[in-house]
Design a protein around this motif. Structure first.
Motif, PDB file in Angstrom:
ATOM      1  N   VAL A  18     -16.543  -6.715   1.194  1.00  0.00           N
ATOM      2  CA  VAL A  18     -15.868  -5.432   1.037  1.00  0.00           C
ATOM      3  C   VAL A  18     -14.720  -5.348   2.043  1.00  0.00           C
ATOM      4  N   VAL A  19     -13.512  -5.160   1.539  1.00  0.00           N
ATOM      5  CA  VAL A  19     -12.327  -4.993   2.372  1.00  0.00           C
ATOM      6  C   VAL A  19     -12.039  -3.500   2.495  1.00  0.00           C
ATOM      7  N   MET A  20     -12.214  -2.961   3.697  1.00  0.00           N
ATOM      8  CA  MET A  20     -11.956  -1.547   3.952  1.00  0.00           C
ATOM      9  C   MET A  20     -10.455  -1.379   4.234  1.00  0.00           C
ATOM     10  N   ALA A  21      -9.744  -0.703   3.337  1.00  0.00           N
ATOM     11  CA  ALA A  21      -8.290  -0.641   3.436  1.00  0.00           C
ATOM     12  C   ALA A  21      -7.784   0.787   3.279  1.00  0.00           C
ATOM     13  N   ARG A  22      -6.865   1.161   4.160  1.00  0.00           N
ATOM     14  CA  ARG A  22      -6.178   2.448   4.039  1.00  0.00           C
ATOM     15  C   ARG A  22      -4.819   2.217   3.391  1.00  0.00           C
ATOM     16  N   TRP A  23      -4.483   3.059   2.427  1.00  0.00           N
ATOM     17  CA  TRP A  23      -3.178   2.958   1.780  1.00  0.00           C
ATOM     18  C   TRP A  23      -2.083   3.075   2.836  1.00  0.00           C
ATOM     19  N   PRO A  24      -1.156   2.086   2.906  1.00  0.00           N
ATOM     20  CA  PRO A  24      -0.125   2.090   3.942  1.00  0.00           C
ATOM     21  C   PRO A  24       0.981   3.089   3.648  1.00  0.00           C
ATOM     22  N   SER A  25       0.843   4.279   4.214  1.00  0.00           N
ATOM     23  CA  SER A  25       1.799   5.359   4.001  1.00  0.00           C
ATOM     24  C   SER A  25       2.288   5.859   5.360  1.00  0.00           C
ATOM     25  N   PRO A  26       3.589   6.076   5.551  1.00  0.00           N
ATOM     26  CA  PRO A  26       4.105   6.525   6.848  1.00  0.00           C
ATOM     27  C   PRO A  26       3.419   7.790   7.330  1.00  0.00           C
TER      28      PRO A  26
END
Length: 213
Positions: free
Chosen positions: A5-13
Motif C-alpha cells: 500500500v502506497v500512502m500518497a497525498r495529492w500534490p497540490s500547492p
C-alpha cells in the motif's frame, strides 16, 4: 500474495510538503516555494510508483494506491496515471487511524501487507524485496526513518488476522518517538520483528541538500 500500500497525498500547492515549503521560503527566500515543494512531492510519488510497479512484475505482490486529498473518481484517474490500478481513499483521521484503515482491507482478505509513504528519494527495490521476504518469517517488518519514525511497516500473515495485536494504539504520530513507542508495544506483546535499512524521509530543506546538483 502481499499487498503493498502506497500512502500518497495529492500534490497540490499549500496542501503537501508544508515544512519543505516553509524552509524553501525562509532559507532561500523563494516566493514560489509552495509550487516547488509540490513539484518535489510529485516526483517523489512518481518514483515510489515506479519502484512498486517494477516489483509487481517480478514478485507475487498487489500494489495499492491509498490517496489523500482527492475524491474517488479523481483518485482513480491519478492511480491510472501512476500505473497503480487498485486505488483506495485513505479517509479521515490521524496517521494511525488511516494506517489501520488500510491494514483492515488486508485483514479481511487474510493477506500480509506492507505500507510505505512517498517521501523517500532513497526508496529502492532491494529494500522492499527484503521486507517481503521478512514477512514470511516474522510478525512485523519495519524500516526506520532518521527522524525517529519509520518509512515502512509490514504485517505478516499471522498477525494480519489479529487487529487487536497490531502495535498502533497510543503511538505519538508525527513525533520523534514513533519508532521507539511502536517497538515498546512490539516487545510488550512479544511479537517477532525484522528490520530493513534506515532511510531518510524528505521533509525539510536539509533533507534535500544531498540530492542537489
Amino acid at each position: 500474495m502481499v499487498q503493498i500500500v502506497v500512502m500518497a497525498r495529492w500534490p497540490s500547492p499549500g496542501r503537501c510538503k508544508r515544512r519543505l515549503s516553509r524552509d524553501l521560503n525562509n532559507e532561500l527566500g523563494l516566493s514560489n516555494s509552495s509550487e516547488r515543494a509540490t513539484r518535489i512531492q510529485r516526483r517523489l510519488t512518481q518514483h515510489t510508483a515506479a519502484v512498486v510497479r517494477g516489483l509487481a512484475g517480478a514478485m507475487e505482490i498487489e500494489p495499492v494506491l491509498a490517496v489523500s486529498g482527492l475524491g474517488p473518481r479523481a483518485a482513480d484517474r491519478w492511480g491510472q496515471q501512476l500505473g497503480l490500478r487498485k486505488v483506495r481513499l485513505q479517509g479521515r483521521g490521524q496517521l494511525g487511524t488511516r494506517l489501520r484503515r488500510q491494514l483492515m482491507h488486508s485483514h479481511r482478505h487474510h493477506r500480509p501487507c506492507l505500507v510505505i509513504g512517498t517521501d523517500l528519494p532513497e526508496l529502492n527495490p532491494d529494500d522492499v524485496k527484503q521486507a517481503v521476504e521478512h514477512l514470511e518469517r516474522h510478525d512485523l517488518v519495519m524500516g526506520p526513518a532518521s527522524d525517529g519514525g519509520y518509512w515502512l511497516l509490514g504485517i505478516g500473515a499471522s498477525l494480519i488476522r489479529c487487529p487487536q495485536h497490531w502495535p498502533l494504539i497510543g503511538i505519538p504520530w508525527g513525533g520523534p518517538t514513533v519508532l521507539e513507542a511502536t517497538l515498546r508495544e512490539v516487545r510488550r506483546q512479544q511479537l517477532s520483528c525484522a528490520f530493513v535499512p534506515q532511510r531518510n524521509d524528505l521533509d525539510h530543506w536539509s533533507d534535500l541538500r544531498p540530492w542537489q546538483g
